[in-house]
Design a protein around this motif. Structure first.
Motif, PDB file in Angstrom:
ATOM      1  N   LEU A  31      10.487   2.396  10.288  1.00 12.33           N
ATOM      2  CA  LEU A  31       9.081   2.069  10.026  1.00 12.33           C
ATOM      3  C   LEU A  31       8.854   1.458   8.639  1.00 12.33           C
ATOM      4  O   LEU A  31       7.756   1.021   8.334  1.00 12.33           O
ATOM      5  N   HIS A  32       9.895   1.434   7.828  1.00 13.23           N
ATOM      6  CA  HIS A  32       9.748   1.078   6.421  1.00 13.23           C
ATOM      7  C   HIS A  32      10.395  -0.264   6.066  1.00 13.23           C
ATOM      8  O   HIS A  32      11.118  -0.387   5.092  1.00 13.23           O
ATOM      9  N   HIS A  33      10.103  -1.259   6.845  1.00 12.64           N
ATOM     10  CA  HIS A  33      10.633  -2.594   6.592  1.00 12.64           C
ATOM     11  C   HIS A  33      10.028  -3.129   5.284  1.00 12.64           C
ATOM     12  O   HIS A  33       8.837  -2.950   5.026  1.00 12.64           O
ATOM     13  N   PRO A  34      10.830  -3.786   4.457  1.00  8.61           N
ATOM     14  CA  PRO A  34      10.328  -4.311   3.176  1.00  8.61           C
ATOM     15  C   PRO A  34       9.144  -5.270   3.311  1.00  8.61           C
ATOM     16  O   PRO A  34       8.370  -5.429   2.372  1.00  8.61           O
ATOM     17  N   GLU A  39       5.357  -8.754   1.992  1.00 11.49           N
ATOM     18  CA  GLU A  39       4.518  -9.746   2.665  1.00 11.49           C
ATOM     19  C   GLU A  39       3.085  -9.263   2.890  1.00 11.49           C
ATOM     20  O   GLU A  39       2.164 -10.074   2.927  1.00 11.49           O
ATOM     21  N   PHE A  40       2.913  -7.950   3.094  1.00  5.35           N
ATOM     22  CA  PHE A  40       1.585  -7.386   3.331  1.00  5.35           C
ATOM     23  C   PHE A  40       1.193  -6.460   2.185  1.00  5.35           C
ATOM     24  O   PHE A  40       0.488  -5.477   2.371  1.00  5.35           O
ATOM     25  N   GLY A  41       1.642  -6.784   0.993  1.00  5.04           N
ATOM     26  CA  GLY A  41       1.444  -5.920  -0.166  1.00  5.04           C
ATOM     27  C   GLY A  41       0.000  -5.686  -0.554  1.00  5.04           C
ATOM     28  O   GLY A  41      -0.311  -4.674  -1.175  1.00  5.04           O
ATOM     29  N   ASP A  42      -0.884  -6.594  -0.155  1.00  3.34           N
ATOM     30  CA  ASP A  42      -2.285  -6.379  -0.508  1.00  3.34           C
ATOM     31  C   ASP A  42      -2.944  -5.301   0.352  1.00  3.34           C
ATOM     32  O   ASP A  42      -4.065  -4.879   0.073  1.00  3.34           O
ATOM     33  N   THR A  43      -2.239  -4.824   1.364  1.00  3.27           N
ATOM     34  CA  THR A  43      -2.742  -3.713   2.186  1.00  3.27           C
ATOM     35  C   THR A  43      -1.695  -2.602   2.282  1.00  3.27           C
ATOM     36  O   THR A  43      -1.631  -1.859   3.266  1.00  3.27           O
ATOM     37  N   ALA A  44      -0.874  -2.496   1.258  1.00  4.89           N
ATOM     38  CA  ALA A  44       0.118  -1.416   1.154  1.00  4.89           C
ATOM     39  C   ALA A  44      -0.206  -0.631  -0.113  1.00  4.89           C
ATOM     40  O   ALA A  44      -0.191  -1.189  -1.210  1.00  4.89           O
ATOM     41  N   ILE A  66      -2.879   0.325  10.843  1.00  6.42           N
ATOM     42  CA  ILE A  66      -2.191   1.265   9.954  1.00  6.42           C
ATOM     43  C   ILE A  66      -0.808   1.499  10.552  1.00  6.42           C
ATOM     44  O   ILE A  66      -0.667   2.163  11.576  1.00  6.42           O
ATOM     45  N   HIS A  67       0.188   0.935   9.903  1.00  9.65           N
ATOM     46  CA  HIS A  67       1.548   0.998  10.433  1.00  9.65           C
ATOM     47  C   HIS A  67       2.231   2.324  10.111  1.00  9.65           C
ATOM     48  O   HIS A  67       2.878   2.922  10.974  1.00  9.65           O
ATOM     49  N   ALA A  68       2.133   2.767   8.886  1.00 10.73           N
ATOM     50  CA  ALA A  68       2.763   4.033   8.476  1.00 10.73           C
ATOM     51  C   ALA A  68       1.929   4.632   7.351  1.00 10.73           C
ATOM     52  O   ALA A  68       1.528   3.929   6.427  1.00 10.73           O
ATOM     53  N   VAL A  69       1.699   5.920   7.456  1.00  9.64           N
ATOM     54  CA  VAL A  69       0.992   6.639   6.406  1.00  9.64           C
ATOM     55  C   VAL A  69       1.614   8.023   6.313  1.00  9.64           C
ATOM     56  O   VAL A  69       1.902   8.650   7.330  1.00  9.64           O
ATOM     57  N   ALA A  70       1.869   8.457   5.093  1.00  8.55           N
ATOM     58  CA  ALA A  70       2.484   9.768   4.895  1.00  8.55           C
ATOM     59  C   ALA A  70       2.106  10.307   3.524  1.00  8.55           C
ATOM     60  O   ALA A  70       1.880   9.548   2.586  1.00  8.55           O
ATOM     61  N   VAL A  71       2.070  11.627   3.447  1.00  8.54           N
ATOM     62  CA  VAL A  71       1.782  12.315   2.191  1.00  8.54           C
ATOM     63  C   VAL A  71       2.965  13.225   1.881  1.00  8.54           C
ATOM     64  O   VAL A  71       3.470  13.928   2.765  1.00  8.54           O
ATOM     65  N   HIS A  72       3.422  13.181   0.649  1.00  7.91           N
ATOM     66  CA  HIS A  72       4.527  14.028   0.198  1.00  7.91           C
ATOM     67  C   HIS A  72       4.161  15.497   0.414  1.00  7.91           C
ATOM     68  O   HIS A  72       3.003  15.887   0.217  1.00  7.91           O
ATOM     69  N   ARG A  73       5.116  16.303   0.799  1.00  2.00           N
ATOM     70  CA  ARG A  73       4.828  17.710   1.116  1.00  2.00           C
ATOM     71  C   ARG A  73       4.165  18.454  -0.044  1.00  2.00           C
ATOM     72  O   ARG A  73       3.396  19.374   0.175  1.00  2.00           O
ATOM     73  N   ARG A  74       4.429  18.037  -1.281  1.00  5.19           N
ATOM     74  CA  ARG A  74       3.830  18.710  -2.442  1.00  5.19           C
ATOM     75  C   ARG A  74       2.334  18.428  -2.581  1.00  5.19           C
ATOM     76  O   ARG A  74       1.650  19.100  -3.343  1.00  5.19           O
ATOM     77  N   ARG A  75       1.812  17.420  -1.864  1.00  2.00           N
ATOM     78  CA  ARG A  75       0.407  17.027  -2.006  1.00  2.00           C
ATOM     79  C   ARG A  75      -0.402  17.128  -0.710  1.00  2.00           C
ATOM     80  O   ARG A  75      -1.557  16.718  -0.675  1.00  2.00           O
ATOM     81  N   ARG A  76       0.183  17.683   0.335  1.00  4.09           N
ATOM     82  CA  ARG A  76      -0.558  17.797   1.594  1.00  4.09           C
ATOM     83  C   ARG A  76      -1.764  18.709   1.417  1.00  4.09           C
ATOM     84  O   ARG A  76      -1.724  19.682   0.687  1.00  4.09           O
ATOM     85  N   GLY A  77      -2.835  18.360   2.072  1.00  6.80           N
ATOM     86  CA  GLY A  77      -4.049  19.152   2.012  1.00  6.80           C
ATOM     87  C   GLY A  77      -4.900  18.923   0.776  1.00  6.80           C
ATOM     88  O   GLY A  77      -5.854  19.658   0.542  1.00  6.80           O
ATOM     89  N   THR A  78      -4.582  17.905  -0.009  1.00  5.55           N
ATOM     90  CA  THR A  78      -5.326  17.647  -1.257  1.00  5.55           C
ATOM     91  C   THR A  78      -6.252  16.443  -1.163  1.00  5.55           C
ATOM     92  O   THR A  78      -6.872  16.077  -2.154  1.00  5.55           O
ATOM     93  N   ILE A 103      -1.052   4.020  15.773  1.00  3.44           N
ATOM     94  CA  ILE A 103      -0.336   4.487  16.954  1.00  3.44           C
ATOM     95  C   ILE A 103       0.563   5.651  16.542  1.00  3.44           C
ATOM     96  O   ILE A 103       1.203   5.599  15.491  1.00  3.44           O
ATOM     97  N   THR A 104       0.640   6.677  17.385  1.00  3.64           N
ATOM     98  CA  THR A 104       1.567   7.779  17.138  1.00  3.64           C
ATOM     99  C   THR A 104       2.053   8.339  18.462  1.00  3.64           C
ATOM    100  O   THR A 104       1.529   7.993  19.525  1.00  3.64           O
ATOM    101  N   GLY A 105       3.049   9.186  18.393  1.00  2.96           N
ATOM    102  CA  GLY A 105       3.564   9.831  19.593  1.00  2.96           C
ATOM    103  C   GLY A 105       2.701  11.026  19.980  1.00  2.96           C
ATOM    104  O   GLY A 105       2.076  11.656  19.130  1.00  2.96           O
ATOM    105  N   PRO A 106       2.664  11.355  21.258  1.00  6.69           N
ATOM    106  CA  PRO A 106       1.851  12.475  21.732  1.00  6.69           C
ATOM    107  C   PRO A 106       2.216  13.809  21.092  1.00  6.69           C
ATOM    108  O   PRO A 106       1.374  14.693  20.977  1.00  6.69           O
TER     109      PRO A 106
END
Length: 143
Positions: A31-34, A39-44, A66-78, A103-106
């Motif tokens: 999911l983490h293609h450069p 190329e899409f840095g203005d929305t990254a 939204i292709h990929a979004v994630a929060v580091h475990r140390r900051r979840r819930g903040t 899009i995500t898996g069930p």
């Protein structure tokens, strides 16, 4: 809340070096293609010291994807995830988007619940990614 900024290739390298802190034992390197930074840095976006990140783009059909979004475990819930989504929505709207989509898996209940809490509608689409590959399509109109 920490400041958001545009993601850089250096941020991507840091994310890739520590994927389990964002995704647990899921193998999501694909999911983490450069291109999402180069190329899409203005929305990254990244938050703070890469406390979280969101890679997206605006499709020709005026959809902020939204292709990929994630929060580091140390900051979840903040509030980092919500902050990233807000920034992306503003950037997508500025580029003509009228709707957001992810899009995500069930089985990814945490992501589905988070997106529903911030106003997305979740629909299960059978065979979305091919036979036997169901996905949950998350959508939200932009005001």
């Amino acid at each position: 809340m920490t400041d958001l900024r545009r993601a850089t290739p250096r941020d991507l390298a840091e994310i890739l070096a520590d994927l389990p802190s964002y995704w647990g034992d899921r193998d999501v390197r694909h999911l983490h293609h450069p291109m999402f930074v180069r190329e899409f840095g203005d929305t990254a976006f990244v938050s703070g010291d890469v406390d979280g990140y969101l890679f997206g783009f605006v499709a020709p059909a005026h959809i902020g994807y939204i292709h990929a979004v994630a929060v580091h475990r140390r900051r979840r819930g903040t509030g980092v995830g919500r902050h990233l989504h807000t920034a992306f929505a503003a950037a997508a709207r500025a580029r003509g988007a009228t709707r957001l989509k992810a899009i995500t898996g069930p089985a990814n209940a945490e992501s589905i619940q988070f997106h529903e809490r911030i106003g997305f509608k979740a629909d299960l689409v059978t065979d979305y990614s091919g036979p036997g590959q169901d996905r949950v399509v998350l959508t939200r109109d932009l005001p």
